[in-house]
Design a protein around this motif. Structure first.
Motif, PDB file in Angstrom:
ATOM      1  N   SER A 108       0.817  -1.209   0.000  1.00  0.00           N
ATOM      2  CA  SER A 108       0.000   0.000   0.000  1.00  0.00           C
ATOM      3  C   SER A 108       0.855   1.264   0.000  1.00  0.00           C
ATOM      4  N   SER A 109       2.183   1.115   0.034  1.00  0.00           N
ATOM      5  CA  SER A 109       3.070   2.274   0.013  1.00  0.00           C
ATOM      6  C   SER A 109       3.141   2.874  -1.389  1.00  0.00           C
ATOM      7  N   ALA A 110       3.416   4.169  -1.436  1.00  0.00           N
ATOM      8  CA  ALA A 110       3.495   4.872  -2.721  1.00  0.00           C
ATOM      9  C   ALA A 110       4.531   4.226  -3.634  1.00  0.00           C
ATOM     10  N   ASP A 111       4.132   3.997  -4.879  1.00  0.00           N
ATOM     11  CA  ASP A 111       5.007   3.503  -5.945  1.00  0.00           C
ATOM     12  C   ASP A 111       5.507   2.071  -5.738  1.00  0.00           C
ATOM     13  N   VAL A 112       4.945   1.360  -4.746  1.00  0.00           N
ATOM     14  CA  VAL A 112       5.262  -0.063  -4.596  1.00  0.00           C
ATOM     15  C   VAL A 112       4.226  -0.854  -5.386  1.00  0.00           C
ATOM     16  N   PRO A 113       4.656  -1.729  -6.297  1.00  0.00           N
ATOM     17  CA  PRO A 113       3.698  -2.457  -7.140  1.00  0.00           C
ATOM     18  C   PRO A 113       2.753  -3.339  -6.326  1.00  0.00           C
ATOM     19  N   GLY A 114       1.577  -3.587  -6.880  1.00  0.00           N
ATOM     20  CA  GLY A 114       0.615  -4.489  -6.263  1.00  0.00           C
ATOM     21  C   GLY A 114      -0.303  -3.778  -5.300  1.00  0.00           C
ATOM     22  N   ALA A 115      -1.054  -4.574  -4.560  1.00  0.00           N
ATOM     23  CA  ALA A 115      -1.999  -4.051  -3.575  1.00  0.00           C
ATOM     24  C   ALA A 115      -1.994  -4.970  -2.370  1.00  0.00           C
ATOM     25  N   GLY A 119       2.691 -16.267  -6.289  1.00  0.00           N
ATOM     26  CA  GLY A 119       3.862 -15.631  -5.699  1.00  0.00           C
ATOM     27  C   GLY A 119       4.388 -14.472  -6.507  1.00  0.00           C
ATOM     28  N   SER A 120       5.064 -13.565  -5.809  1.00  0.00           N
ATOM     29  CA  SER A 120       5.643 -12.406  -6.480  1.00  0.00           C
ATOM     30  C   SER A 120       6.937 -11.994  -5.801  1.00  0.00           C
ATOM     31  N   VAL A 121       7.760 -11.242  -6.536  1.00  0.00           N
ATOM     32  CA  VAL A 121       9.016 -10.690  -6.021  1.00  0.00           C
ATOM     33  C   VAL A 121       9.053  -9.211  -6.349  1.00  0.00           C
ATOM     34  N   THR A 122       9.407  -8.392  -5.368  1.00  0.00           N
ATOM     35  CA  THR A 122       9.459  -6.943  -5.538  1.00  0.00           C
ATOM     36  C   THR A 122      10.812  -6.428  -5.084  1.00  0.00           C
TER      37      THR A 122
END
Length: 495
Positions: free
Chosen positions: A104-111, A151-154
């Motif tokens: 939910s942080s600004a400019d971090v992908p996803g939700a 799964g995801s990687v950021t």
């Protein structure tokens, strides 16, 4: 105090970072609030010439501590997950000097979504070669479109004001596996002088994302290799990854931990190639460092259950396999447990000794030391209270002589031993105050009914000391409220 259950709960770490050489710089603290109500504190402007340290996210010359709270509630979403960075300084780390980030942080992908568990796995390194450390976050239980638990990687990018923004590393084989990002490692696996990222999943394929990362485009390229996992009989895949240059050829090798074994793959320009198997599968943790300073990294496998190398160690053990010209040498090993001479404590069933590992030089003698966590250790009447040991490195390698033991009943360590605290759930060794000695950070995800907490004990000329130890819980970094079970301290980057 029961703890939320989630798959694997693996522990991994890469070899200990090199000592810092850049000068210390001061930073101011500015308070702000994330979307979702997560409290953070941003450091002020760092030097125009960042340190280049892989875990210095704001470039001020001090190493920083990244810790996850995968059970954190974000924007009302249970177990969405968050990560917390506590910035290093001349006085070490403190709760006030932190930044908390989520999807939910600004400019971090996803939700932020229910049960994503953002931050289940962490790794760090300067992926885009800008002098600032970057934080890699694995979220293996995230649903990706229609792919449940795909799964995801950021990658969260470092900069003069600390971590900000992020880039998704896309799964190249969505239909071939699940839980992409359940294991991570950072190193130069192709020998081109650039930092690569290794990512594991439930499949036999481990992916190397090649260095030359950019914020806009991600990796410069990618390749995969067969990790030798028997995925048919044991579908958990690569539950652990670790990096180390075991043959001292200038290229990092990658170790894949799975249910069927721990497989060492030598780094080459074409990608990792199999070298040897080391120890039984289902290891509690992996780490690597050059404990005897012979120029070759050594591999440590934590086996937090009774196994084939030492079936009499009821509470678990840690095995160091020393490196050499041909790579990991499985004929040259040493096993450590609570039965080892010099190691305090009593070997008891299901202690989980070896469930967490980290390497770093705690006394500044030039030899890396080893921190070993046993989060199920019973202390007095407190079951699963947890304990951490520090084993010393030297010219002959690791030794039990002079080993130290720490828990919440140790002099100087804040708190008290209580059932299900799980002190030692994660361990981390890094020099957070730039005095030339690694400090011991410990996570206890079960503290205060699964709120979780972190302790930092200083390194000193005589090894780790409880003097000046600090501790802070989930609420102090804005992620804990009664009944939410954020499990702060569940994982640390580099542990």
């Amino acid at each position: 105090m029961s703890r939320p259950q989630h798959p694997h709960h693996p522990r991994r770490s890469r070899r200990s970072p090199r000592p810092a050489r850049s000068a210390a710089l001061s930073a101011t603290v500015v308070a702000t609030v994330l979307a979702g109500g997560l409290l953070i504190a941003l450091p002020g402007s760092a030097s125009a010439a960042p340190s280049g340290l892989p875990d210095d996210f704001n470039g001020d010359g001090y190493r920083d501590l990244a810790t996850s709270a995968p059970g954190a509630v974000v924007n009302g979403k249970a177990k969405a997950g968050a990560v917390v960075v506590n910035y290093g300084s001349a006085s070490g780390v403190a709760a006030a000097r932190h930044k908390t980030m989520s999807q939910s942080s600004a400019d971090v992908p996803g939700a932020s979504e229910v049960s994503d568990r953002f931050g289940t796995e962490l790794a760090h390194g300067d992926l885009n070669d800008d002098g600032y450390g970057d934080l890699v976050v694995g979220t293996p239980l995230e649903d990706v479109e229609d792919d449940v638990d795909g799964g995801s990687v950021t990658v969260l990018w470092g900069g003069a004001s600390g971590l900000s923004g992020g880039t998704t590393i896309s799964d190249p084989n969505v239909s071939g596996h699940d839980r992409f990002g359940q294991s991570l490692a950072v190193g130069d696996f192709t020998g081109d002088g650039k930092v690569d990222l290794a990512v594991g999943s439930t499949g036999k394929d481990v992916w190397i994302f090649k260095g030359g990362f950019t914020k806009a485009g991600g990796a410069a390229g990618k390749l995969s290799f067969d990790a030798r996992i028997d995925a048919g009989g044991y579908p958990d895949g690569a539950v652990q990854l670790a990096a180390g240059d075991f043959d001292d050829d200038g290229t990092d090798d990658v170790v894949v931990g799975s249910a069927t074994g721990n497989f060492v793959h030598r780094g080459t320009s074409a990608g990792p190639t199999f070298q040897t198997a080391a120890g039984p599968g289902l290891a509690g943790a992996l780490t690597a460092a050059d404990f005897d300073r012979d120029g070759h990294d050594d591999l440590v496998v934590g086996t937090d259950f009774v196994g084939v190398l030492d079936p009499t160690a009821k509470g678990g053990y840690a095995t160091v396999f020393y490196g050499g010209a041909a790579g990991v040498d499985t004929s040259r090993d040493a096993v450590f447990s609570q039965k080892t001479e010099g190691v305090p404590g009593e070997d008891e069933s299901d202690d989980s000794f070896g469930g967490a590992l980290a390497a770093g030089d705690v006394d500044g003698d030039g030899y890396p030391d080893l921190a070993v966590g046993a989060n199920f250790e019973t202390i007095g009447d407190a079951s699963h209270a947890g304990n951490v040991w520090v084993l010393r490195g030297g010219a002959s390698g690791l030794t039990g002589a002079g080993a130290q033991s720490f828990n919440q009943g140790t002099e100087g360590v804040p708190g008290a031993n209580e059932p299900s605290d799980m002190f030692g759930d994660a361990v981390h060794l890094a020099d957070l105050d730039k005095d030339g000695r690694a400090d011991l950070s410990v996570g206890a995800a079960g503290e205060n009914s699964d709120d979780g907490a972190v302790w930092v004990l200083r390194g000193s000329a005589d090894a780790v000391t409880g003097t000046g130890a600090v501790s802070f819980g989930a609420s102090s970094v804005g992620i804990g409220e009664s009944g939410q079970d954020p499990v702060f301290g569940d994982a640390m980057s580099g542990s």
